[in-house]
Design an enzyme around this catalytic site. Structure first.
Site, PDB file in Angstrom:
ATOM      1  N   ASN A 208       0.847  -1.196   0.000  1.00 25.32           N
ATOM      2  CA  ASN A 208       0.000   0.000   0.000  1.00 25.32           C
ATOM      3  C   ASN A 208       0.879   1.241   0.000  1.00 25.32           C
ATOM      4  O   ASN A 208       2.093   1.140   0.032  1.00 25.32           O
ATOM      5  CB  ASN A 208      -0.970  -0.033   1.187  1.00 25.32           C
ATOM      6  CG  ASN A 208      -0.234  -0.075   2.503  1.00 25.32           C
ATOM      7  OD1 ASN A 208       0.470   0.867   2.854  1.00 25.32           O
ATOM      8  ND2 ASN A 208      -0.367  -1.185   3.225  1.00 25.32           N
ATOM      9  N   ALA A 272       1.290   1.437  11.596  1.00 23.50           N
ATOM     10  CA  ALA A 272       1.552   0.746  10.330  1.00 23.50           C
ATOM     11  C   ALA A 272       0.257   0.540   9.556  1.00 23.50           C
ATOM     12  O   ALA A 272      -0.810   0.372  10.132  1.00 23.50           O
ATOM     13  CB  ALA A 272       2.203  -0.608  10.615  1.00 23.50           C
ATOM     14  N   ASP A 276      -4.569  -6.134   5.106  1.00 23.56           N
ATOM     15  CA  ASP A 276      -5.615  -6.949   5.747  1.00 23.56           C
ATOM     16  C   ASP A 276      -5.582  -8.398   5.280  1.00 23.56           C
ATOM     17  O   ASP A 276      -6.041  -9.291   5.971  1.00 23.56           O
ATOM     18  CB  ASP A 276      -6.992  -6.351   5.454  1.00 23.56           C
ATOM     19  CG  ASP A 276      -7.166  -5.031   6.195  1.00 23.56           C
ATOM     20  OD1 ASP A 276      -6.662  -4.933   7.330  1.00 23.56           O
ATOM     21  OD2 ASP A 276      -7.775  -4.102   5.633  1.00 23.56           O
ATOM     22  N   ASP A 305      -4.852  -9.194  13.099  1.00 15.50           N
ATOM     23  CA  ASP A 305      -4.906  -7.765  13.410  1.00 15.50           C
ATOM     24  C   ASP A 305      -3.958  -7.498  14.579  1.00 15.50           C
ATOM     25  O   ASP A 305      -4.205  -7.933  15.710  1.00 15.50           O
ATOM     26  CB  ASP A 305      -6.346  -7.368  13.770  1.00 15.50           C
ATOM     27  CG  ASP A 305      -6.496  -5.863  13.859  1.00 15.50           C
ATOM     28  OD1 ASP A 305      -5.637  -5.223  14.510  1.00 15.50           O
ATOM     29  OD2 ASP A 305      -7.460  -5.323  13.290  1.00 15.50           O
ATOM     30  N   LYS A 342     -11.446  -2.866  18.277  1.00 14.44           N
ATOM     31  CA  LYS A 342     -10.052  -3.288  18.472  1.00 14.44           C
ATOM     32  C   LYS A 342      -9.639  -3.253  19.938  1.00 14.44           C
ATOM     33  O   LYS A 342      -8.670  -3.892  20.315  1.00 14.44           O
ATOM     34  CB  LYS A 342      -9.122  -2.409  17.640  1.00 14.44           C
ATOM     35  CG  LYS A 342      -9.535  -2.398  16.161  1.00 14.44           C
ATOM     36  CD  LYS A 342      -8.352  -2.343  15.253  1.00 14.44           C
ATOM     37  CE  LYS A 342      -8.795  -2.299  13.805  1.00 14.44           C
ATOM     38  NZ  LYS A 342      -7.741  -2.685  12.884  1.00 14.44           N
TER      39      LYS A 342
END
Ligand code: CTP
Length: 405
Positions: A208, A272, A276, A305, A342
């Protein structure tokens, strides 16, 4: 405050070196451990014997000393201290530092050091005002070197103006201020930064646009605040952060493993941009075009994750966990739900994608706009549009506040 602090004092060539003897005396009185390096110029003004007697320590002056260098003396000297002070800092010494020259013990250890540096310049006022010196001073300040003085007054050359080395007591105050200004001293921070690259085959990957700039700026700001920092970084073009423990990874799985190895820490900041997904199975060989020219079908599996794993760690959850949310729309609802889902303490949300003028809003840019989410506040705190370095300092101020409370 200076009790037990390890100070490396470099004495370069200047008449003000006589004041440095008094500086050593006061540092010793304050119980600091002082090691001195004398340059060739410095030794013209004060003798190794007086420096050794006052510092109660060996004096170093030779890069080519067989006894010292068999133990890599210059590397040891450059790493074993809490602060390096150059007093007096001559124009020549500053020029060498600005240009990265390493032709004697002092300049070599300065180049090899990852420790904070303070300089007390001393020179004739015309030399101080000279464009070359101005440019060198700017370069050193930009690198984070702390400058004390110089003062205005009568100069040894008989002229009057700016260039007098600060008095020993002023330098002592600056040193105390430097050590006092470490609100995060004793805390260990883990920062993740940059993208992850997930291989498809030996030559291709999914990645990315993350540049890592924000995470690296945060690592710098945490170090300045006195924290011990481990930076787990995906592939970026950023220079290693001096003073941080750098851990380089490529994939999300590697990043998670590296983070888990570092735990426990007090603070964790996940900046960061973790991919995914990863390819279900990366090909061992380069994927070739098929004869019928059909594009290959790729299957993916979800990556762990990292932020969620660390936030929910059973026995090693850091006291403070901060995540980022990169969104292209609905920033408030998405970021709020990430905060809940999260389990981190705070979310720093920002919009990503291109502006109307085609420029990236956040990825790769030096600036960003943050919305700061916490569990306690119903509405996010919108921060003004600012540089990533400024954002890092604002975040560190919030962290300092958190640990004060
Ligand atoms: N993050 C992580 N591990 C992942 C994915 C994300 O640690 N596998 C962290 C990021 O470092 C960031 C936060 O989670 O701090 C949010 O990342 P973001 O990409 O915005 O969100 P995602 O969880 O990927 O959710 P979505 O793709 O739905 O926006």
């Amino acid at each position: 405050m200076l009790d037990g602090k390890k100070i490396l004092l470099i004495i370069s060539g200047g008449i003000a070196a006589y004041k440095t003897l008094d500086l050593i005396r006061i540092l010793r009185k304050e119980n600091a451990h002082v090691t001195c390096v004398l340059t060739k110029g410095g030794a013209q003004f004060v003798t190794p014997l007086s420096v050794a007697a006052l510092s109660e320590n060996q004096v170093y002056d030779d890069l080519w000393s067989l006894t010292d260098e068999t133990q890599m003396g210059h590397i040891r000297l450059s790493r074993e201290h809490d602060l390096i002070i150059i007093a007096p800092g001559s124009a020549h010494m500053m020029a060498k530092m600005a240009h990265g020259l390493a032709d004697d013990l002092a300049s070599t250890l300065l180049l090899a050091s990852d420790k904070p540096i303070m300089i007390a310049p001393a020179m004739n006022s015309v030399m101080w005002r000279h464009k070359a010196t101005r440019a060198n001073v700017d370069t050193l300040l930009e690198r984070g070197i702390v400058s004390v003085g110089p003062n205005e007054g009568n100069l040894a050359c008989g002229e009057n103006g700016i260039g007098r080395m600060s008095e020993p007591n002023e330098i002592i105050s600056a040193i105390k201020k430097f050590f006092a200004n470490k609100p995060l001293e004793g805390l260990h921070a883990l920062v993740t930064a940059g993208p992850t690259y997930e291989p498809l085959d030996p030559v291709r990957f999914i990645g990315n646009r993350s540049s890592g700039k924000q995470g690296y700026a945060i690592a710098h700001a945490l170090l300045e605040a006195g924290a011990q920092v481990t930076l787990v970084s995906g592939p970026t073009r950023e220079n290693p952060v001096d003073g941080a423990n750098m851990v380089y990874v490529e994939t999300a799985l590697e990043m998670l493993a590296a983070c888990e190895k570092i735990l426990p820490v007090d603070i964790c900041i996940c900046s960061a941009a973790v991919s995914d997904w990863r390819a279900k199975k990366a090909n061992n060989q380069k994927i070739k075009k098929t004869s019928d020219n059909e594009p290959p079908t790729l299957s993916f599996v979800e990556n762990p994750d990292i932020l969620k794993t660390i936030s929910n760690h059973k026995n090693k959850r850091p006291d403070l966990v901060v995540g980022f949310a990169a969104e292209t729309e609905n920033i408030e609802s998405y970021a709020r739900s990430k905060l809940e889902r999260k389990g981190c303490n705070w979310i720093m949300a920002n919009l990503v994608g291109k502006n109307r003028n085609g420029k990236e809003k956040a990825f790769g840019s030096d600036e960003n706009q943050i919305y700061f989410f916490t569990h306690a506040d119903k509405n996010p705190e919108p921060w003004e549009h600012m540089s990533k370095k400024h954002i890092a300092h604002r975040l560190v101020a919030k962290i300092t506040e958190h640990f004060k409370n």
